[in-house]
Scaffold this active site. Sequence first.
Site, PDB file in Angstrom:
ATOM      1  N   HIS A 208      -5.551  26.483  26.694  1.00  0.00           N
ATOM      2  CA  HIS A 208      -5.714  25.017  26.719  1.00  0.00           C
ATOM      3  C   HIS A 208      -5.116  24.498  25.406  1.00  0.00           C
ATOM      4  O   HIS A 208      -5.811  24.342  24.408  1.00  0.00           O
ATOM      5  CB  HIS A 208      -7.213  24.691  26.824  1.00  0.00           C
ATOM      6  CG  HIS A 208      -7.543  23.235  26.827  1.00  0.00           C
ATOM      7  ND1 HIS A 208      -7.938  22.541  27.957  1.00  0.00           N
ATOM      8  CD2 HIS A 208      -7.561  22.315  25.833  1.00  0.00           C
ATOM      9  CE1 HIS A 208      -8.190  21.286  27.653  1.00  0.00           C
ATOM     10  NE2 HIS A 208      -7.968  21.110  26.358  1.00  0.00           N
ATOM     11  N   HIS A 210      -3.111  21.921  22.982  1.00  0.00           N
ATOM     12  CA  HIS A 210      -2.639  20.564  22.688  1.00  0.00           C
ATOM     13  C   HIS A 210      -1.305  20.690  21.946  1.00  0.00           C
ATOM     14  O   HIS A 210      -0.976  21.751  21.399  1.00  0.00           O
ATOM     15  CB  HIS A 210      -3.703  19.803  21.887  1.00  0.00           C
ATOM     16  CG  HIS A 210      -4.868  19.379  22.746  1.00  0.00           C
ATOM     17  ND1 HIS A 210      -5.029  18.089  23.189  1.00  0.00           N
ATOM     18  CD2 HIS A 210      -5.904  20.073  23.269  1.00  0.00           C
ATOM     19  CE1 HIS A 210      -6.120  18.014  23.941  1.00  0.00           C
ATOM     20  NE2 HIS A 210      -6.673  19.200  23.998  1.00  0.00           N
ATOM     21  N   CYS A 241      -8.797  14.528  21.615  1.00  0.00           N
ATOM     22  CA  CYS A 241     -10.251  14.568  21.538  1.00  0.00           C
ATOM     23  C   CYS A 241     -10.698  13.519  20.535  1.00  0.00           C
ATOM     24  O   CYS A 241     -10.241  13.514  19.388  1.00  0.00           O
ATOM     25  CB  CYS A 241     -10.719  15.952  21.109  1.00  0.00           C
ATOM     26  SG  CYS A 241     -12.505  16.036  20.929  1.00  0.00           S
TER      27      CYS A 241
HETATM   28  P1  HMG Z   1     -26.996  13.300  21.444  1.00  0.00           P
HETATM   29  O1  HMG Z   1     -26.923  11.872  21.002  1.00  0.00           O
HETATM   30  O2  HMG Z   1     -27.273  14.340  20.424  1.00  0.00           O
HETATM   31  O3  HMG Z   1     -27.951  13.530  22.719  1.00  0.00           O
HETATM   32  O4  HMG Z   1     -25.612  13.626  22.172  1.00  0.00           O
HETATM   33  P2  HMG Z   1     -29.391  13.195  23.096  1.00  0.00           P
HETATM   34  O5  HMG Z   1     -29.854  14.298  23.990  1.00  0.00           O
HETATM   35  O6  HMG Z   1     -30.230  12.847  21.884  1.00  0.00           O
HETATM   36  O7  HMG Z   1     -29.228  11.869  23.991  1.00  0.00           O
HETATM   37  C1  HMG Z   1     -28.825  10.636  23.452  1.00  0.00           C
HETATM   38  C2  HMG Z   1     -28.570   9.655  24.601  1.00  0.00           C
HETATM   39  O8  HMG Z   1     -27.506  10.144  25.422  1.00  0.00           O
HETATM   40  C3  HMG Z   1     -29.769   9.497  25.517  1.00  0.00           C
HETATM   41  O9  HMG Z   1     -29.713   8.164  26.029  1.00  0.00           O
HETATM   42  C4  HMG Z   1     -29.465  10.443  26.656  1.00  0.00           C
HETATM   43  O10 HMG Z   1     -30.087  10.098  27.863  1.00  0.00           O
HETATM   44  C5  HMG Z   1     -27.964  10.302  26.776  1.00  0.00           C
HETATM   45  P3  HMG Z   1     -30.582   6.983  25.369  1.00  0.00           P
HETATM   46  O11 HMG Z   1     -32.010   7.452  25.467  1.00  0.00           O
HETATM   47  O12 HMG Z   1     -30.102   6.873  23.935  1.00  0.00           O
HETATM   48  O13 HMG Z   1     -30.217   5.779  26.194  1.00  0.00           O
HETATM   49  N1  HMG Z   1     -27.316  11.496  27.342  1.00  0.00           N
HETATM   50  C6  HMG Z   1     -26.475  11.459  28.378  1.00  0.00           C
HETATM   51  N2  HMG Z   1     -25.995  10.459  29.131  1.00  0.00           N
HETATM   52  C7  HMG Z   1     -25.144  10.799  30.117  1.00  0.00           C
HETATM   53  N3  HMG Z   1     -24.734  12.058  30.353  1.00  0.00           N
HETATM   54  C8  HMG Z   1     -25.191  13.073  29.631  1.00  0.00           C
HETATM   55  C9  HMG Z   1     -26.091  12.793  28.590  1.00  0.00           C
HETATM   56  N4  HMG Z   1     -26.722  13.562  27.680  1.00  0.00           N
HETATM   57  C10 HMG Z   1     -27.460  12.761  26.934  1.00  0.00           C
HETATM   58  N5  HMG Z   1     -24.779  14.297  29.884  1.00  0.00           N
HETATM   59  C11 HMG Z   1     -24.261  14.841  23.736  1.00  0.00           C
HETATM   60  C12 HMG Z   1     -25.346  14.910  22.674  1.00  0.00           C
HETATM   61  C13 HMG Z   1     -23.824  16.247  24.014  1.00  0.00           C
HETATM   62  C14 HMG Z   1     -24.816  14.206  24.996  1.00  0.00           C
HETATM   63  C15 HMG Z   1     -23.109  13.976  23.173  1.00  0.00           C
HETATM   64  O14 HMG Z   1     -22.767  14.480  21.926  1.00  0.00           O
HETATM   65  C16 HMG Z   1     -21.904  13.976  24.073  1.00  0.00           C
HETATM   66  O15 HMG Z   1     -21.942  13.471  25.175  1.00  0.00           O
HETATM   67  N6  HMG Z   1     -20.783  14.530  23.556  1.00  0.00           N
HETATM   68  C17 HMG Z   1     -19.574  14.643  24.323  1.00  0.00           C
HETATM   69  C18 HMG Z   1     -18.390  14.499  23.445  1.00  0.00           C
HETATM   70  C19 HMG Z   1     -17.147  14.659  24.256  1.00  0.00           C
HETATM   71  O16 HMG Z   1     -17.122  14.380  25.450  1.00  0.00           O
HETATM   72  N7  HMG Z   1     -16.074  15.097  23.585  1.00  0.00           N
HETATM   73  C20 HMG Z   1     -14.812  15.287  24.220  1.00  0.00           C
HETATM   74  C21 HMG Z   1     -14.781  16.415  25.184  1.00  0.00           C
HETATM   75  S1  HMG Z   1     -14.591  18.017  24.438  1.00  0.00           S
HETATM   76  C22 HMG Z   1     -12.889  18.231  24.293  1.00  0.00           C
HETATM   77  O17 HMG Z   1     -12.145  17.312  24.495  1.00  0.00           O
HETATM   78  C23 HMG Z   1     -12.354  19.583  23.985  1.00  0.00           C
HETATM   79  C24 HMG Z   1     -11.783  20.303  25.210  1.00  0.00           C
HETATM   80  O18 HMG Z   1     -10.773  19.524  25.827  1.00  0.00           O
HETATM   81  C25 HMG Z   1     -11.163  21.633  24.796  1.00  0.00           C
HETATM   82  C26 HMG Z   1     -10.220  21.501  23.600  1.00  0.00           C
HETATM   83  O19 HMG Z   1      -9.254  20.741  23.648  1.00  0.00           O
HETATM   84  O20 HMG Z   1     -10.486  22.221  22.637  1.00  0.00           O
HETATM   85  C27 HMG Z   1     -12.873  20.567  26.242  1.00  0.00           C
HETATM   86 MG    MG Z   2      -8.687  19.408  25.163  1.00  0.00          MG
END
Ligand code: HMG
Ligand code: MG
Length: 298
Positions: A208, A210, A241
């Site tokens: 994967h 970039h 990202c």
């Molecule tokens: P947090 O703030 O630590 O989580 O986030 P929390 O458990 O304390 O929850 C906070 C709030 O988020 C709560 O809502 C939860 O209900 C909600 P509130 O009470 O404040 O209204 N929540 C959610 N809502 C919807 N869907 C969920 C969910 N989980 C909690 N699943 C968390 C922790 C992991 C959720 C957050 O950090 C997050 O969503 N991060 C995602 C970041 C992301 O998407 N990054 C990009 C993708 S990774 C990438 O691109 C790399 C990849 O392509 C490979 C590469 O290139 O290397 C894969």
């Molecule tokens: Mg990626």
Amino acid sequence: MSKPPKQVKIVEVSPRDGLQNEKQVVDLATKLELIERLGQSGVRNIEVTGFVSPKWVPQLADSSQLCQQLSQHKDIHYSALVPNLKGLELAIEGGMKEVAVFTAASELFTKKNINCTIEESLVRFKPVVSLAKQNNIKVRGYVSCVLGCPYEGEINPSKVAEITEKLFALGCYEVSLGDTIGTGTPLKAQKMLKACTEIADIDALALHFHNTYGQALANIYACLELGAHIIDASVAGLGGCPYAKGASGNVATEDVVYMLDGMGIKTGVDLKTLIQTGKWISQKINKSNNSQAGKAKA
Ligand code: HMG
Ligand code: MG
């Protein structure tokens, strides 16, 4: 080339990785049409969205509606990114048959991206994988920062192999190795992949990459030499990202398919249709097309 693959599985990540970095919210109809067009081009594995926190990634806030409105074709495997149980539950409701959990080989990146340590992320994935299995859902794993981290710099290949092994031990069927910031170069990519093949079969390892420094195709070629045959890519080179400053798009699917076509390696993807899709989505979201093959045929 020591073990040239005859066939490569392309995993198209543009609807998730490609769009997650777009500031302007892309409307649902455009996302659905992108997925449909990708399927028409012959792509058989598509990561359609992410069930992540909408506060963290507003672009993917429509993931439930997207899954409800998605017409799933029998011969296409659709998947979604999930960071935790909540994400998996929503993915189940959305009818997903495959999900991907994601962590990294860098502590600082993991903290910025999913707000926990690497170890905590693995603990978090345990019930995710278990519930997924109960629902006959396949789980893929991602390791980010395999060739460098925006916060920690160099990453040791042994660390990548260690996290990869843990994801397999949890029950992931495939692990995708992410050069999140595109700093890798071919020999480094080979070294990292070799470290991973010491603990896993090459048939279960995906690339994967970039393309920040224009190295992704060279890195892929170097890894094909080691027998790699699963490649994540994003049409028009969309992607990035939000939690990795400076990271640009994934390698463009058009460029990967162009290279593999030229090497006589089958992908099942029709380059012409794919190029049209890349041009269409670039115009639709008002972005320059990062695919060289797409530009050449423009
Ligand atoms: P947090 O703030 O630590 O989580 O986030 P929390 O458990 O304390 O929850 C906070 C709030 O988020 C709560 O809502 C939860 O209900 C909600 P509130 O009470 O404040 O209204 N929540 C959610 N809502 C919807 N869907 C969920 C969910 N989980 C909690 N699943 C968390 C922790 C992991 C959720 C957050 O950090 C997050 O969503 N991060 C995602 C970041 C992301 O998407 N990054 C990009 C993708 S990774 C990438 O691109 C790399 C990849 O392509 C490979 C590469 O290139 O290397 C894969
Ligand atoms: Mg990626």
